[in-house]
Scaffold this active site. Structure first.
Site: not given
Length: 307
Positions: A117, A192, A260
């Site tokens: 990701t 995502k 994150k």
């Protein structure tokens, strides 16, 4: 460490056996690479901690298709497809670029797939860089967590060219239950981000609901069973509601990782002008959990700040 400890074998799709490399053997990468070997592909792995790559090769030695390499370049040499799952943008760059990076060892016509990701901008940069040497690039972040990786049931969101996706999809299907091309380079990472926005709001709402119900004196296990049969049902309610009631957070997707990811979301929102007031607020709530020492707790630990 046995295969069963990290990877649960499943029925694999019929596909042409490939020579592949897998870079990064964390809680996701280890079982993902394992599924590839169990499915009949020849797999060479790289991990920054060399002992872990050696342990993986030993754990899957019975397949006769498990190998390890000392650099990403060495792992990628001769591979049809190189896959990776590392930590962040900088980690991706460190294993892809430079004289020992994967691209230095890849041949024209091969495919580089990033399951990390990371940012959509990085995906676009790597797509352009790979193209210069005749290598296709697909950004392919995953959802489903550690359990999804172990069971080969990940959801994989892809960005890239249709031809590269068509070749790579049967390989990714070895550890994915749904592998979908979302659009051009960067589209996988953007999808995502949509996923993480949804999860952040759902977990905060579930945290508030559980905390409220407990303050009200309800049997929350029973209450969750009831509302889980109606419009409030969600994966988070089904899989995290009861553990939130018991303050169990030592599993699943860590708060540090979620922060994150949400950082990437908020950066992209600044670029495209999207307004994300709830996501920004929940990100700060996760910062509170980190301050409580919960950086490695599961994301459902949002409820800890409401106690």
């Amino acid at each position: 460490m046995t295969v069963a400890q990290q990877t649960n074998p499943r029925s694999y799709p019929d596909a042409t056996p490939r020579k592949v490399a897998f870079l990064g053997l964390g809680v996701m990468g280890w079982p993902m690479a394992g599924h590839l070997a169990l499915a009949g592909h020849t797999v060479t792995v790289f991990n920054r901690t060399a002992a872990k790559a050696q342990a993986w090769a030993q754990a899957f030695a019975a397949t006769g298709r498990a190998h390890h390499a000392s650099t990403p370049r060495e792992a990628a040499q001769g591979a049809d497809i190189v896959l990776m799952c590392v930590g962040n943008d900088d980690d991706v760059r460190s294993v892809v670029l430079g004289p020992d990076g994967a691209l230095a060892g890849m041949q024209s016509g091969s495919i580089l797939i990033d399951h990390t990701t990371a940012s959509a901008q990085l995906a676009r940069e790597l797509y352009a860089t790979a193209q210069q040497q005749g290598v296709a690039f697909v950004d392919a972040p995953v959802s489903g967590g550690q359990a999804g990786a172990q069971n080969g049931q990940l959801t994989i969101m892809c960005g890239g060219d249709e031809a590269a996706f068509a070749t790579a999809e049967p390989v990714m299907a070895c550890f994915g239950r749904a592998v979908t091309l979302m659009g051009p380079s960067g589209s996988g990472q953007l999808t995502k981000m949509v996923n993480q926005i949804c999860i952040a709001g759902l977990v905060q709402g579930l945290s508030e609901a559980v905390a409220f119900g407990q303050k009200a004196g309800l049997d929350m296990d029973k209450a969750l069973q009831v509302i889980g049969k109606g419009a409030a049902q969600s994966w988070q309610l089904d899989n995290r509601g009861s553990t939130m009631v018991r303050d169990e957070f030592n599993f699943g997707f860590a708060v540090d990782w979620m922060r994150k990811d949400l950082g990437l979301v908020l950066q992209e929102a600044q670029r495209n002008g999207a307004r994300l007031p709830v996501t920004a607020l929940v990100d700060q709530f996760y910062a509170d959990v980190q301050a409580q020492g919960g950086g490695r707790w599961d994301t459902s630990s949002l409820i800890a700040r409401l106690r």
